[in-house]
Structure formats: structure tokens, C-alpha cells
Design an enzyme around this catalytic site. Structure first.
Site, PDB file in Angstrom:
ATOM      1  N   ARG A  87     -19.233  20.174   3.469  1.00  0.00           N
ATOM      2  CA  ARG A  87     -18.131  20.115   2.519  1.00  0.00           C
ATOM      3  C   ARG A  87     -18.421  20.818   1.346  1.00  0.00           C
ATOM      4  O   ARG A  87     -17.950  20.600   0.528  1.00  0.00           O
ATOM      5  CB  ARG A  87     -17.591  18.703   1.960  1.00  0.00           C
ATOM      6  CG  ARG A  87     -16.792  17.634   3.256  1.00  0.00           C
ATOM      7  CD  ARG A  87     -15.902  16.845   2.747  1.00  0.00           C
ATOM      8  NE  ARG A  87     -17.251  15.669   2.173  1.00  0.00           N
ATOM      9  CZ  ARG A  87     -17.386  14.837   2.051  1.00  0.00           C
ATOM     10  NH1 ARG A  87     -16.439  14.356   1.263  1.00  0.00           N
ATOM     11  NH2 ARG A  87     -18.732  14.377   1.500  1.00  0.00           N
ATOM     12  N   ILE A 107       2.417  -4.396  -4.584  1.00  0.00           N
ATOM     13  CA  ILE A 107       1.962  -3.792  -3.484  1.00  0.00           C
ATOM     14  C   ILE A 107       0.669  -4.562  -2.673  1.00  0.00           C
ATOM     15  O   ILE A 107       0.272  -4.337  -2.090  1.00  0.00           O
ATOM     16  CB  ILE A 107       1.908  -2.129  -3.714  1.00  0.00           C
ATOM     17  CG1 ILE A 107       3.824  -1.564  -4.097  1.00  0.00           C
ATOM     18  CG2 ILE A 107       2.055  -1.822  -1.516  1.00  0.00           C
ATOM     19  CD1 ILE A 107       4.709  -2.253  -3.058  1.00  0.00           C
ATOM     20  N   SER A 116      -2.703  -3.397  -4.346  1.00  0.00           N
ATOM     21  CA  SER A 116      -4.186  -3.533  -5.283  1.00  0.00           C
ATOM     22  C   SER A 116      -3.656  -2.580  -6.500  1.00  0.00           C
ATOM     23  O   SER A 116      -2.957  -2.573  -7.134  1.00  0.00           O
ATOM     24  CB  SER A 116      -4.656  -2.508  -5.199  1.00  0.00           C
ATOM     25  OG  SER A 116      -3.805  -0.880  -4.786  1.00  0.00           O
ATOM     26  N   ASP A 129       1.027  -4.449   6.156  1.00  0.00           N
ATOM     27  CA  ASP A 129       1.053  -3.104   5.308  1.00  0.00           C
ATOM     28  C   ASP A 129       0.772  -2.135   6.421  1.00  0.00           C
ATOM     29  O   ASP A 129       0.508  -2.208   7.501  1.00  0.00           O
ATOM     30  CB  ASP A 129       0.353  -2.480   4.616  1.00  0.00           C
ATOM     31  CG  ASP A 129       0.487  -3.183   3.015  1.00  0.00           C
ATOM     32  OD1 ASP A 129       1.309  -3.328   2.590  1.00  0.00           O
ATOM     33  OD2 ASP A 129      -1.038  -3.360   2.361  1.00  0.00           O
ATOM     34  N   HIS A 163       4.911  -3.176   3.624  1.00  0.00           N
ATOM     35  CA  HIS A 163       4.659  -2.295   2.818  1.00  0.00           C
ATOM     36  C   HIS A 163       4.944  -0.553   3.957  1.00  0.00           C
ATOM     37  O   HIS A 163       3.746  -1.302   4.194  1.00  0.00           O
ATOM     38  CB  HIS A 163       3.789  -2.683   2.166  1.00  0.00           C
ATOM     39  CG  HIS A 163       4.010  -1.279   0.942  1.00  0.00           C
ATOM     40  ND1 HIS A 163       4.953  -0.755  -0.118  1.00  0.00           N
ATOM     41  CD2 HIS A 163       2.593   0.111   1.173  1.00  0.00           C
ATOM     42  CE1 HIS A 163       4.224   0.927  -0.967  1.00  0.00           C
ATOM     43  NE2 HIS A 163       3.306   0.522   0.255  1.00  0.00           N
ATOM     44  N   CYS A 197       4.683   3.718   3.337  1.00  0.00           N
ATOM     45  CA  CYS A 197       5.074   4.650   2.159  1.00  0.00           C
ATOM     46  C   CYS A 197       5.400   5.784   2.348  1.00  0.00           C
ATOM     47  O   CYS A 197       5.845   5.998   3.748  1.00  0.00           O
ATOM     48  CB  CYS A 197       3.710   5.073   1.727  1.00  0.00           C
ATOM     49  SG  CYS A 197       2.046   4.077   1.157  1.00  0.00           S
ATOM     50  N   HIS A 218       2.166   7.529  -8.550  1.00  0.00           N
ATOM     51  CA  HIS A 218       1.211   8.940  -8.192  1.00  0.00           C
ATOM     52  C   HIS A 218       0.682   9.153  -9.534  1.00  0.00           C
ATOM     53  O   HIS A 218       0.115  10.596  -9.407  1.00  0.00           O
ATOM     54  CB  HIS A 218       1.962   9.883  -6.999  1.00  0.00           C
ATOM     55  CG  HIS A 218       2.152   8.913  -5.785  1.00  0.00           C
ATOM     56  ND1 HIS A 218       3.090   7.683  -5.805  1.00  0.00           N
ATOM     57  CD2 HIS A 218       1.543   8.807  -5.302  1.00  0.00           C
ATOM     58  CE1 HIS A 218       2.822   7.726  -4.264  1.00  0.00           C
ATOM     59  NE2 HIS A 218       1.541   7.900  -3.759  1.00  0.00           N
ATOM     60  N   CYS A 232       3.919   1.871  -4.892  1.00  0.00           N
ATOM     61  CA  CYS A 232       3.205   1.536  -3.602  1.00  0.00           C
ATOM     62  C   CYS A 232       1.721   1.253  -4.567  1.00  0.00           C
ATOM     63  O   CYS A 232       2.344   0.126  -5.701  1.00  0.00           O
ATOM     64  CB  CYS A 232       2.386   2.868  -3.331  1.00  0.00           C
ATOM     65  SG  CYS A 232       1.108   2.810  -2.260  1.00  0.00           S
TER      66      CYS A 232
HETATM   67  N1  GLN Z   1      -2.152  -2.991   0.011  1.00  0.00           N
HETATM   68  C1  GLN Z   1      -2.010  -1.218  -0.109  1.00  0.00           C
HETATM   69  C2  GLN Z   1      -2.735  -0.946  -1.632  1.00  0.00           C
HETATM   70  O1  GLN Z   1      -2.105  -1.304  -2.813  1.00  0.00           O
HETATM   71  C3  GLN Z   1      -1.533  -0.733   0.177  1.00  0.00           C
HETATM   72  C4  GLN Z   1      -1.499   0.824   0.421  1.00  0.00           C
HETATM   73  C5  GLN Z   1      -1.399   1.632   0.877  1.00  0.00           C
HETATM   74  O2  GLN Z   1       0.283   1.388   0.538  1.00  0.00           O
HETATM   75  N2  GLN Z   1      -1.034   2.843   0.748  1.00  0.00           N
HETATM   76  O3  GLN Z   1      -3.345  -0.497  -1.933  1.00  0.00           O
HETATM   77 ZN    ZN Z   2       1.982   2.723  -0.396  1.00  0.00          ZN
END
Ligand code: GLN
Ligand code: ZN
Length: 757
Positions: A15, A432, A434, A600, A643, A645, A696, A728
Site C-alpha cells: 500500500r 443503529i 455502534s 444488519d 438495517h 446502508c 458521515h 447508520c
Molecule cells: N450495527 C452496525 C453499526 O452500527 C451497522 C453498521 C453499518 O450499517 N455499516 O456500526
Molecule cells: Zn449503515
């Protein structure tokens, strides 16, 4: 018979390009130093391919960020907001790739999108009504000349005119066809320049030809090339396709005045059939993609030879090729020091695939191919019984019937029962999964991995973080809590490490976008669950609160989509094996008092086939059942969430509802809640939590703007079906912005409830 490849990874074996670029972004090295690092990688790749006896070596497959972005710069399709910053050429390029915020201005990056059915992402070129498409850059010429100075007359690779025009986003009223003449002129000029430079071959990449094409698309494609090809001079032109077959334009494609056509015989389901049915013109070369450019397994020479001998019935002019650019596989096995030899011998990364091409060529030149040493040892390898077979798992999956995919009672009945027992308020709030992964969390996890702290010290630390996270959520006033996922590095890797059947590499990095690389785990054997994976943490978290604690799992389709899959069994079989393991975890969570479980499926949409006709049979027909199997065994009182994305699922909305979850949360704020109309039209049954703010960005959304989003949602979705949550997981965010954002979210939900009374 000659050999070639479509492109080679540009990140460097270790890398190097990523690290040099990031240093440049931080101002630690100069542009000239970055350029030197890049040149070193290019020359290394060139020498490697030469040493590996590749006959036709590509150039211009290198990119500082993305080759579609390179093409936009080459063709002068660069929005003025970047060029007017007054930056150097390189920095203007990086401004378009990554955005720019500094003394010269503040601009966002171009949009980024998934590259066909891969996990690579390209920058979407923007074309305005007054964009003047013309040959503006010199990169392909410079890189060709650089290789020539180093003794190789390479094959420059350029995104073709049709694919470029199809990938671009048109901001004004003019469309692709309106720019066809200008694009054709630019590509013609490019051919003239390569003629002058002494090039012999040029490759135009046209992967958009493997997508569904309308009659107008076919017309656009042929008319572009009918204008471009007369300018080829002494150059030989390859029109290269990959990621599928060209069933909508085969005859038009092979009928053009190009010198070679590249077809994918790995992913192209109908490629062979097309050649059989229509033949192949005598005056052209067939670049046959027979070595998989996307997966890491050794090629099966016997089946490759079978493909080649079938093709030889129609043409003698074959060039051995990879199925797509090797960009999508890691660089070299040479740096995998920990992988057992018994596994490693089944692997081929990019460097090893070069050797495979040379070996296949050698085998084909032999009078009795099957007698060659290369053929024999490859046949022996492939006849070996792979370790890791699990007959119990296979038997369970073979015995599955329709009722295993069906949760009872039906949705409406469950919804009633759950409303009753959970007694949640209207517009229940949740997250969601984390919570911010602070430097402390990451460093403690890494100390544990390195053996610097003991198991009990580590567990104590995770428990402390969970307790803090639960207390914080109670204080904020969220309704359904999570444990925070502090024990997880990544939502797929964590489960891969817990499951039997997975193996992990050290250096198998693949570019995902720009300087971001991923290291997918490898499905090696049959997947099974040796022991509970998450129960301990969820049960501990639930013990700290009276509110419902969500168990948090990754679904089978996402686990599989973000791994290197096996090729010796079907994707469906692998998905069901993973589903069985996750199902066991679901049932264990339930048995241990967890009443809401989220599975998820962040990447469900990702591997949807490129052609609509293949959606069901090749994907949805097993992906949706695999998810259903995960949760079909729970009690009616247990609430299943999922869930995803991105809310880009309008076209498969029925299938999403058919996953039969009780609640689905998804990213919606960046797409301006447009999905709501689709949910309404389709009478979506599953309860929904369209994300009310974008995680984000570090920006804190105000209560008012969240309330405004809720109002919009309420207009289209019955209030009793709505949940309130971020887009998310919060793991990439800091606590500074997360806490105020969630407070605003909870207050907005409260206000919406009051309005409803
Ligand atoms: N449960 C995961 C989190 O909250 C979902 C992450 C994701 O959707 N990429 O991190
Ligand atoms: Zn997500």
C-alpha cells in the site's frame, strides 16, 4: 497465443501509494516526492509483468485516485468550481476527488459511486450544458512514454467513450447523445497522438456494455465507434468488456472495425453461448477473459482449457486475458507469512495470476497439454479434498423446506403482540448499534490482540465502556438501547473471527476508493458457529437497564458480500451456512432474555446482478430466504430489526418487505427522504426508521431540522409504523457531536409525540 491483463493494482504491494498520498495530503511530502513514489510502483509493476512473461502489458492503469476521474480530466469534463480554485493540476485533481477546504475556497468532492458489481468506487464525472469535451490531459501519453523509455511498448488503457458518457451525471438539459460528437472527436485525437508516439495497441474499457442496454444505448455505442475507429491509423484497437456478457450488443460489437474484442468468460454467463450462436469474425482477435480478476483462488486449468478449446471451434485468434482488471484482487502472496501453506497453495493474487496466464499459455503450446508439469500439478491441487467440510451443517441445509423460511405468526399479528408487550411510545427512538470508537477503545482492542493485556482486563474494559454507553443512552432518553459494539473492529471481520470456516490474510488489501483499502476475510471451509459470539455482551448490557436492549448481529448476505467467497460451492450454499450460524446466535440471544435483535444487512444491495433478468435467479431468490431463515425460529414477542446502508432499494422494495423483519432502519437523510414516496406507494408493511440525520459528517443536526424530517415522514408513513434514528452506526463519530445530536433527536421525537396527541 499471447497473454495480457486488463490492468494491475496500483496501490503497491504494501500500500505504498496510499501511505505516500496520505503523507502528501497532510503536507509531509512534496508533489515531486509523491510522483516519485508513484513512478516506483509503476515501474515495479512493469518489470514484474515483463518477468512474468505477459506479452501485452497495460499502461495508464495507474491512477492517483480513480481512473474515471482521470478520464474526466483527460476529456476536460471538470466542473469549474475545481478549476477556478487556482490550485496546481495535481491539487485540482485531488480537490475533485476529496473536496477542498482552505484559503482558496471550500468545495465538496464529486459524488462517488460503486463501480458495477465490485466494492471499488469511482468518482462520478459531472457534465454541464456548457462543458466542452475535448482532449485536455496528457497522462495516458506520459505513462505510455515512461514505459517505452523503460523498454516496453505498452497497451494504454482508457475508459471508452460509451462507458464514460454513460457514467457521467448530466447537470443541465443536454444528455449523453448530445456530447457524442465532441467525445468522438476527443478520442479520435487521442488515437492520432498514440500513433505518433509509436503505440501498437490501445484498450478501450467498455464495461457498460454488459449492463441492460436499450436500442438507443446500442445506437449511441455504435455511432461513437463508427466515428472514432476511422482515426486509428496503424494502431490496433481492443474494445474490452468485463463483469458480464454483452448479450444486448454482441453482433454490433464484433461488427465494428476494431481489431480485438475482449469478453469475460468468468462472469459473463452468456459469453460462450454468444460466440457459439453468432460466431466470431476471422479478422479480429478474441481477448478471452479466463483468469478471474475478482477472486483469490487458483485458476482451474482443466476448465480453462475446456473453454479455450470450445472457443477454438470459432476462432484461432485468441489472446489469454484476465476477466477484469486485477485491481480487485490483492497484489501478491509473497507477503502472506502467516497463512498455512496448505491454504496458500490454493490462492492466487494479482502477481500469481500473471504466472497462471504464462502457465496456461505454455500448456496450450504443448503437443499434449495434459502431460505438462503445470497442468498436472494444477489438476492435483484441484482434486484435493479441501479441509473444513462439515457434514452436519450440510445435512441441515439440505433438509431445509419452505417452512424454515417462514416466520409465524404473520407480520400483522406479531406487530399487534409486540406493540402490546413493549409498550413503546409513538416514534420510538433508537440508534443503529455502534457508539463512537474512541482512540482509547481502539488502542485497548489492539493491546489485547497483541497480548499486552489479559483476557480479563480486556473484558473488564469492554464492560466499563458498555456501562458508560448504557448510562449515556438512559440519560439522553432513548427508548431502545444498544451496547455500543466496542468489542468489534468491523461488522464482518468480528463475526468471521468467531466463526469456523473463515481464514484471515495479513496483506490482502484491495482498493475500495482513493486511499481507502479493505482486507476482506476469506471463506475457506464450511461455516459453522462453535460458540455464542455476542450473547455475553448483550446480556451484560441488558442487565444494566429496564429498557429493551437490542442484540446486534450482521446478516448472512452482508457477511458473504464483504468476504472472498468460495468457488467450490455456490454462493447460495455459503449464504445458508452463514445464515444457520447467525440463526443459532439469534436463538441464543432470545433464550438469554434479549427481546429485540437487529440483523444488519448493510450490503444487501451491493451484489445485486447488473442485469435485471438475473436479479431473481442469481441473487434475490437465495439472499432474501437466507435472511428469513436467520429469524424464522423466534417467538412472536421477539422483535427483529434489520438495517441497510443507503436507501437505494426502490426497485427491490417488495423483496425488502419480504425479508419479513419487524422493523427496518436505513440511510435516508442524504437522499432527501425520497424513499418515503416509494414506501408509501408500495404499501410497505415493515415498520421503518428512515435515518433523520447524516452520521458521515461531524455536523450536529438541530432539533428543528429533525422535526422537519419527521413531519415529512409522517405525511407518507402511518405514525405507528415510524421509528426515529440516525442514518447508520456512530462508530466513526466523536462523542462531542454524537451526544448533542442524539439529544436533539430525542427532543424532536418528543415534540412530534406531543403534536400527535
Ligand atoms: N450495527 C452496525 C453499526 O452500527 C451497522 C453498521 C453499518 O450499517 N455499516 O456500526
Ligand atoms: Zn449503515
Amino acid at each position: 497465443m499471447n497473454t495480457t491483463i486488463i490492468g494491475y493494482p496500483r496501490i503497491g504491494d504494501l500500500r505504498e501509494l496510499k501511505f505516500a498520498s496520505e503523507k502528501y495530503f497532510r503536507g509531509e511530502i512534496t508533489a515531486a516526492e509523491l510522483e516519485t513514489a508513484a513512478e516506483k510502483i509503476r515501474l515495479y509493476n512493469l518489470q514484474l509483468q515483463k518477468k512474468s512473461c505477459i506479452d501485452l502489458i497495460p499502461s495508464n492503469d495507474f491512477s492517483f485516485y480513480d481512473n474515471v476521474l482521470d478520464t474526466a480530466f483527460l476529456l476536460n469534463a471538470v466542473p469549474e468550481r475545481y478549476t477556478s480554485l487556482g490550485l496546481s493540476a495535481l491539487d485540482t485533481y485531488f480537490a475533485a476527488a476529496r473536496g477542498y477546504q482552505g484559503e482558496k475556497g471550500d468545495v465538496k468532492a464529486l459524488a462517488m459511486k460503486k463501480w458495477y458489481n465490485t466494492n471499488y468506487h469511482y468518482m462520478v464525472p459531472e457534465i454541464d450544458d456548457d462543458t466542452e469535451i475535448k482532449l485536455a490531459g496528457t497522462k495516458p501519453f506520459d505513462l505510455f512514454s515512461e514505459a517505452l523509455r523503460n523498454g516496453v511498448n505498452t497497451k494504454p488503457v482508457i475508459i471508452g467513450a460509451y462507458t464514460f458518457l454513460k457514467l457521467a451525471r448530466y447537470k443541465g438539459s443536454r444528455n449523453a447523445a448530445d456530447f457524442a460528437d465532441a467525445a468522438a472527436a476527443a478520442y479520435s485525437e487521442l488515437l492520432q497522438k498514440f500513433n505518433l508516439l509509436g503505440a501498437e495497441w490501445i484498450q478501450f474499457d467498455e464495461p457498460s456494455l454488459v449492463k441492460d442496454m436499450t436500442a438507443e444505448d446500442v445506437q449511441l455505442f455504435t455511432s461513437l465507434y463508427e466515428k472514432i475507429l476511422p482515426h486509428k491509423g496503424v494502431l490496433k484497437i481492443i474494445i474490452q468488456t468485463y463483469f458480464g456478457d454483452v448479450r444486448d450488443c454482441y453482433n454490433e460489437l464484433v461488427g465494428l472495425d476494431a481489431d480485438a474484442v475482449g469478453l469475460d468468460f468468468v462472469e459473463g454467463k452468456k459469453s460462450l453461448e454468444l460466440v457459439r450462436a453468432n460466431g466470431f469474425p476471422k479478422d479480429k482477435l478474441l481477448f478471452a477473459g479466463v483468469v478471474n480478476g475478482k477472486n483469490i483462488w487458483r485458476n482451474n486449468y482443466a476448465s480453462t482449457l475446456a473453454t479455450i478449446s470450445e472457443l477454438r471451434k470459432y476462432t484461432d485468434n485468441i489472446v489469454l486475458n484476465t476477466s477484469c482488471s486485477l485491481l480487485h484482487v490483492p497484489c501478491t502472496l509473497a507477503n502472506e507469512t502467516k497463512l498455512a501453506d496448505s491454504c496458500k497453495k490454493h490462492f492466487a493474487y494479482a502477481a500469481e495470476k500473471l504466472t497462471e496466464l504464462a502457465e496456461i499459455k505454455h500448456i496450450l503450446e504443448a503437443s499434449v497439454p495434459e502431460d505438462t508439469a503445470e497442468y498436472r500439478s494444477n489438476a492435483a491441487l484441484h482434486s484435493e479434498q479441501r479441509s473444513g467440510r462439515n457434514d452436519a451443517v450440510r445435512a441441515k441445509i439440505a433438509a431445509l423446506t419452505e417452512k424454515d423460511y417462514t416466520r409465524l405468526p404473520a407480520f400483522a399479528e406479531r406487530e399487534r403482540i409486540q406493540k402490546d408487550i413493549f409498550g413503546l411510545p409513538l416514534f420510538p427512538t433508537t440508534t443503529i448499534g455502534s457508539f463512537p470508537q474512541t482512540a482509547e477503545v481502539k488502542s485497548t482492542r489492539s493491546s489485547f490482540r497483541k497480548g499486552e493485556i489479559s483476557q480479563s482486563e480486556y473484558e473488564f474494559f469492554i464492560e466499563k465502556k458498555i456501562a458508560e454507553c448504557v448510562a449515556l443512552q438512559e440519560k439522553i432518553g432513548l427508548d431502545v438501547l444498544v451496547h455500543g459494539e466496542f468489542e468489534r473492529n468491523d461488522m464482518v471481520e468480528y463475526f468471521g473471527e468467531c466463526l469456523d470456516g473463515y481464514i484471515f490474510t495479513e496483506k490482502a488489501w484491495v482498493q475500495s476508493y482513493g486511499t481507502r483499502c479493505v482486507k476482506p476475510p476469506v471463506v475457506w471451509g464450511d461455516i459453522s458457529r462453535a460458540k455464542p459470539m455476542t450473547v455475553r455482551w448483550s446480556v451484560y448490557a441488558q442487565s444494566l437497564t429496564d429498557k429493551p436492549m437490542k442484540g446486534m448481529l450482521t446478516g448472512p448476505v452482508t457477511i458473504l458480500n464483504w468476504s472472498f467467497p468460495r468457488e467450490d460451492i455456490s454462493l447460495k450454499e455459503s449464504a445458508l451456512q452463514i445464515a444457520l450460524a447467525i440463526r443459532e446466535e439469534v436463538l441464543d440471544l432470545e433464550a438469554n432474555g434479549i427481546r429485540i435483535i437487529q440483523v444488519d444487512e448493510a450490503a444487501l444491495r451491493e451484489k445485486l446482478p447488473l442485469r435485471k433478468a438475473d436479479w431473481r435467479e442469481d441473487y434475490l431468490d437465495w439472499a432474501i430466504p437466507a435472511f428469513r431463515y436467520v429469524h424464522s425460529g423466534v417467538k412472536p414477542e421477539t422483535q427483529i430489526h434489520t438495517h441497510m446502508c443507503y436507501s437505494e432499494f426502490s426497485d427491490i422494495i417488495r423483496d425488502i418487505d419480504d425479508m419479513d423483519a419487524d422493523v427496518i432502519t436505513f440511510e435516508a437523510s442524504r437522499s432527501d427522504l425520497t424513499i418515503l414516496d416509494v414506501l408509501k406507494e408500495s404499501n410497505f408493511r415493515t415498520e421503518v426508521g428512515p435515518g433523520v440525520y447524516d452520521i458521515h459528517s461531524p455536523r450536529v443536526p438541530s432539533k428543528e431540522e429533525i422535526l422537519a424530517a419527521l413531519h415529512k415522514m409522517k405525511e407518507r408513513i402511518p405514525a405507528e409504523k415510524l421509528w426515529v434514528n440516525p442514518d447508520c452506526g456512530l462508530k466513526t463519530r466523536g462523542n462531542e457531536e454524537t451526544v448533542p445530536s442524539l439529544i436533539n433527536l430525542v427532543n424532536a421525537a418528543k415534540e412530534a409525540r406531543d403534536e400527535n396527541c
